[in-house]
Design a protein around this motif. Structure first.
Motif, PDB file in Angstrom:
ATOM      1  N   MET A 116       0.847  -1.201   0.000  1.00 24.24           N
ATOM      2  CA  MET A 116       0.000   0.000   0.000  1.00 24.24           C
ATOM      3  C   MET A 116       0.879   1.246   0.000  1.00 24.24           C
ATOM      4  O   MET A 116       1.731   1.413   0.871  1.00 24.24           O
ATOM      5  CB  MET A 116      -0.898   0.002   1.246  1.00 24.24           C
ATOM      6  CG  MET A 116      -1.812   1.215   1.362  1.00 24.24           C
ATOM      7  SD  MET A 116      -3.091   1.268   0.085  1.00 24.24           S
ATOM      8  CE  MET A 116      -4.114  -0.128   0.585  1.00 24.24           C
ATOM      9  N   ILE A 117       0.690   2.079  -0.991  1.00 21.12           N
ATOM     10  CA  ILE A 117       1.488   3.302  -1.130  1.00 21.12           C
ATOM     11  C   ILE A 117       0.692   4.496  -0.628  1.00 21.12           C
ATOM     12  O   ILE A 117      -0.484   4.648  -0.947  1.00 21.12           O
ATOM     13  CB  ILE A 117       1.895   3.518  -2.599  1.00 21.12           C
ATOM     14  CG1 ILE A 117       2.936   2.456  -3.022  1.00 21.12           C
ATOM     15  CG2 ILE A 117       2.473   4.915  -2.814  1.00 21.12           C
ATOM     16  CD1 ILE A 117       3.313   2.525  -4.475  1.00 21.12           C
ATOM     17  N   ASN A 118       1.344   5.322   0.173  1.00 23.57           N
ATOM     18  CA  ASN A 118       0.761   6.577   0.617  1.00 23.57           C
ATOM     19  C   ASN A 118       1.773   7.680   0.358  1.00 23.57           C
ATOM     20  O   ASN A 118       2.845   7.705   0.970  1.00 23.57           O
ATOM     21  CB  ASN A 118       0.414   6.526   2.106  1.00 23.57           C
ATOM     22  CG  ASN A 118      -0.795   5.656   2.384  1.00 23.57           C
ATOM     23  OD1 ASN A 118      -1.878   5.930   1.904  1.00 23.57           O
ATOM     24  ND2 ASN A 118      -0.601   4.588   3.145  1.00 23.57           N
ATOM     25  N   VAL A 119       1.455   8.563  -0.578  1.00 22.26           N
ATOM     26  CA  VAL A 119       2.382   9.645  -0.908  1.00 22.26           C
ATOM     27  C   VAL A 119       2.416  10.666   0.222  1.00 22.26           C
ATOM     28  O   VAL A 119       1.450  10.828   0.981  1.00 22.26           O
ATOM     29  CB  VAL A 119       1.995  10.343  -2.223  1.00 22.26           C
ATOM     30  CG1 VAL A 119       2.148   9.402  -3.386  1.00 22.26           C
ATOM     31  CG2 VAL A 119       0.583  10.913  -2.156  1.00 22.26           C
ATOM     32  N   ILE A 120       3.559  11.340   0.346  1.00 24.72           N
ATOM     33  CA  ILE A 120       3.742  12.387   1.349  1.00 24.72           C
ATOM     34  C   ILE A 120       3.698  13.732   0.647  1.00 24.72           C
ATOM     35  O   ILE A 120       4.361  13.947  -0.365  1.00 24.72           O
ATOM     36  CB  ILE A 120       5.089  12.213   2.084  1.00 24.72           C
ATOM     37  CG1 ILE A 120       5.111  10.871   2.824  1.00 24.72           C
ATOM     38  CG2 ILE A 120       5.320  13.369   3.065  1.00 24.72           C
ATOM     39  CD1 ILE A 120       6.461  10.551   3.434  1.00 24.72           C
TER      40      ILE A 120
ATOM     41  N   ASP B 122      -4.973   6.128  -4.714  1.00 22.36           N
ATOM     42  CA  ASP B 122      -5.953   5.179  -5.252  1.00 22.36           C
ATOM     43  C   ASP B 122      -5.527   4.675  -6.621  1.00 22.36           C
ATOM     44  O   ASP B 122      -5.650   3.474  -6.927  1.00 22.36           O
ATOM     45  CB  ASP B 122      -7.331   5.849  -5.348  1.00 22.36           C
ATOM     46  CG  ASP B 122      -7.957   6.097  -3.984  1.00 22.36           C
ATOM     47  OD1 ASP B 122      -7.483   5.502  -2.995  1.00 22.36           O
ATOM     48  OD2 ASP B 122      -8.914   6.894  -3.902  1.00 22.36           O
ATOM     49  N   PHE B 123      -5.017   5.580  -7.452  1.00 25.04           N
ATOM     50  CA  PHE B 123      -4.605   5.199  -8.809  1.00 25.04           C
ATOM     51  C   PHE B 123      -3.485   4.167  -8.768  1.00 25.04           C
ATOM     52  O   PHE B 123      -3.551   3.125  -9.432  1.00 25.04           O
ATOM     53  CB  PHE B 123      -4.151   6.439  -9.571  1.00 25.04           C
ATOM     54  CG  PHE B 123      -3.711   6.167 -10.986  1.00 25.04           C
ATOM     55  CD1 PHE B 123      -4.632   6.124 -12.011  1.00 25.04           C
ATOM     56  CD2 PHE B 123      -2.370   5.958 -11.289  1.00 25.04           C
ATOM     57  CE1 PHE B 123      -4.237   5.877 -13.331  1.00 25.04           C
ATOM     58  CE2 PHE B 123      -1.964   5.701 -12.588  1.00 25.04           C
ATOM     59  CZ  PHE B 123      -2.902   5.651 -13.614  1.00 25.04           C
ATOM     60  N   VAL B 124      -2.455   4.443  -7.970  1.00 31.96           N
ATOM     61  CA  VAL B 124      -1.291   3.557  -7.912  1.00 31.96           C
ATOM     62  C   VAL B 124      -1.631   2.239  -7.219  1.00 31.96           C
ATOM     63  O   VAL B 124      -1.218   1.164  -7.673  1.00 31.96           O
ATOM     64  CB  VAL B 124      -0.121   4.258  -7.194  1.00 31.96           C
ATOM     65  CG1 VAL B 124       1.056   3.302  -7.027  1.00 31.96           C
ATOM     66  CG2 VAL B 124       0.315   5.484  -7.980  1.00 31.96           C
ATOM     67  N   ASN B 125      -2.393   2.307  -6.140  1.00 29.05           N
ATOM     68  CA  ASN B 125      -2.696   1.100  -5.368  1.00 29.05           C
ATOM     69  C   ASN B 125      -3.688   0.175  -6.056  1.00 29.05           C
ATOM     70  O   ASN B 125      -3.852  -0.975  -5.642  1.00 29.05           O
ATOM     71  CB  ASN B 125      -3.209   1.485  -3.980  1.00 29.05           C
ATOM     72  CG  ASN B 125      -2.101   2.051  -3.101  1.00 29.05           C
ATOM     73  OD1 ASN B 125      -0.975   1.572  -3.130  1.00 29.05           O
ATOM     74  ND2 ASN B 125      -2.408   3.084  -2.332  1.00 29.05           N
ATOM     75  N   THR B 126      -4.340   0.654  -7.101  1.00 26.38           N
ATOM     76  CA  THR B 126      -5.231  -0.213  -7.877  1.00 26.38           C
ATOM     77  C   THR B 126      -4.589  -0.640  -9.194  1.00 26.38           C
ATOM     78  O   THR B 126      -5.267  -1.078 -10.119  1.00 26.38           O
ATOM     79  CB  THR B 126      -6.574   0.500  -8.174  1.00 26.38           C
ATOM     80  OG1 THR B 126      -6.329   1.770  -8.808  1.00 26.38           O
ATOM     81  CG2 THR B 126      -7.344   0.724  -6.882  1.00 26.38           C
ATOM     82  N   GLY B 127      -3.274  -0.490  -9.283  1.00 23.56           N
ATOM     83  CA  GLY B 127      -2.539  -0.995 -10.433  1.00 23.56           C
ATOM     84  C   GLY B 127      -2.286   0.007 -11.533  1.00 23.56           C
ATOM     85  O   GLY B 127      -1.799  -0.359 -12.608  1.00 23.56           O
ATOM     86  N   GLY B 128      -2.613   1.280 -11.296  1.00 29.63           N
ATOM     87  CA  GLY B 128      -2.360   2.299 -12.304  1.00 29.63           C
ATOM     88  C   GLY B 128      -0.874   2.488 -12.569  1.00 29.63           C
ATOM     89  O   GLY B 128      -0.048   2.299 -11.679  1.00 29.63           O
TER      90      GLY B 128
END
Length: 299
Positions: free
Chosen positions: A1-5, A85-91
């Motif tokens: 899970m990625i969370n940007v800062i 959301d974009f990255v964590n869903t495979g974007g």
């Protein structure tokens, strides 16, 4: 899970969203509109937001320039959530490098530090996620940039962290004579695709490893508190001056804290005053122990 800062920049209309890992290796991108952004599905998605003027991708971050129809305080959290959301869903952040439309030039400027022998060169893109100090050219396996800089006869030591390079010179040269040459070299090196730091070649250092989570949990409570204080209150201040501080050890009998100074902090005429009047007093106050002493094992 990625969370940007979310990170502010010196330009109030540009905001950075940092990823935990690099998303663009050695190349930077600048997209002015959705048609420019064929190399980045994420950038194309961001251009659907009506306030997005430009998107920059470099190192481990995406920077977004906004139009003045909104303020960042009103939309930054929603943008961060959309990126997550974009990255964590495979974007996909970036397609193959050959699809890149533009290479973004780098800017480099020099900043003085409290140490007259050290100048801090700030670069407009990320250079490394790991602070590294180089004492000589034999140490530079992980940094092609540092290796090239040591070929200048007036370069004594190098420290690289985040988006800057701190260069320590020999006393035989004056900054007025060499600053422009160094700044130009660093700028051209980065713009030509040179690698500042190869993260895969970094050799773990015991003092750095000690402050990572696995080893941190094995330390005594007081040492953990000291590391947390240094990380939260001291490191940001010394980084602004082109340096770094590492915890080495704590002796509970002598109440002695040993640290390692790097970059501009190492050999700085004011470092002793900073240790005693700044860091030592802070630790005494925050640990509620007036017997605490701080010393630099390399200062």
């Amino acid at each position: 899970m990625i969370n940007v800062i979310i990170r502010e920049t010196q330009n109030p209309v540009i905001l950075k969203f940092e990823f935990p890992d690099f998303i663009a290796n050695h190349v930077s991108y600048e997209f002015k509109n959705i048609d420019d952004a064929t190399a980045s599905p994420l950038a194309q998605k961001l251009f659907h937001l009506p306030f997005v003027k430009a998107v920059y991708i470099s190192g481990n971050f995406i920077a977004i320039e906004r139009y003045n129809i909104v303020e960042w305080d009103d939309v930054k959290d929603a943008v961060a959530e959309q990126i997550n959301d974009f990255v964590n869903t495979g974007g996909i952040v970036l397609n193959a490098p050959e699809q890149a439309s533009q290479k973004m030039p780098a800017t480099v400027y020099g900043e003085t530090t409290p140490n007259p022998s050290v100048l801090k060169f700030v670069v407009s893109r990320g250079l490394t996620k790991t602070a590294l100090e180089f004492k000589n050219i034999d140490d530079t396996a992980a940094s092609p940039l540092a290796k090239e800089l040591f070929k200048f006869p007036f370069v004594k030591e190098i420290f690289i962290d985040e988006n800057y390079v701190s260069v320590t010179k020999y006393d035989v040269s004056e900054w007025s004579e060499i600053q422009l040459e160094l700044r130009t070299f660093i700028k051209e090196f980065i713009e030509n695709g040179g690698t500042a730091v190869d993260e895969s070649k970094i050799v773990s250092h015991p003092k750095v490893e000690k402050q990572k989570l696995d080893d941190f949990d094995n330390l005594d409570t007081t040492s953990q508190k000291i590391i947390n204080i240094l990380e939260e209150y001291v490191k940001p201040a010394v980084a602004a001056d082109g340096g770094n501080i590492l915890f080495d050890s704590y002796d509970p009998i002598e109440k002695r804290v040993k640290v390692v100074l790097q970059g501009a902090c190492n050999g700085c005429p004011s470092s002793t005053f900073t240790l005693k009047s700044g860091i030592e007093n802070m630790l005494k106050d925050m640990l509620k122990d007036e017997e605490i002493k701080v010393e630099a094992i390399n200062g």
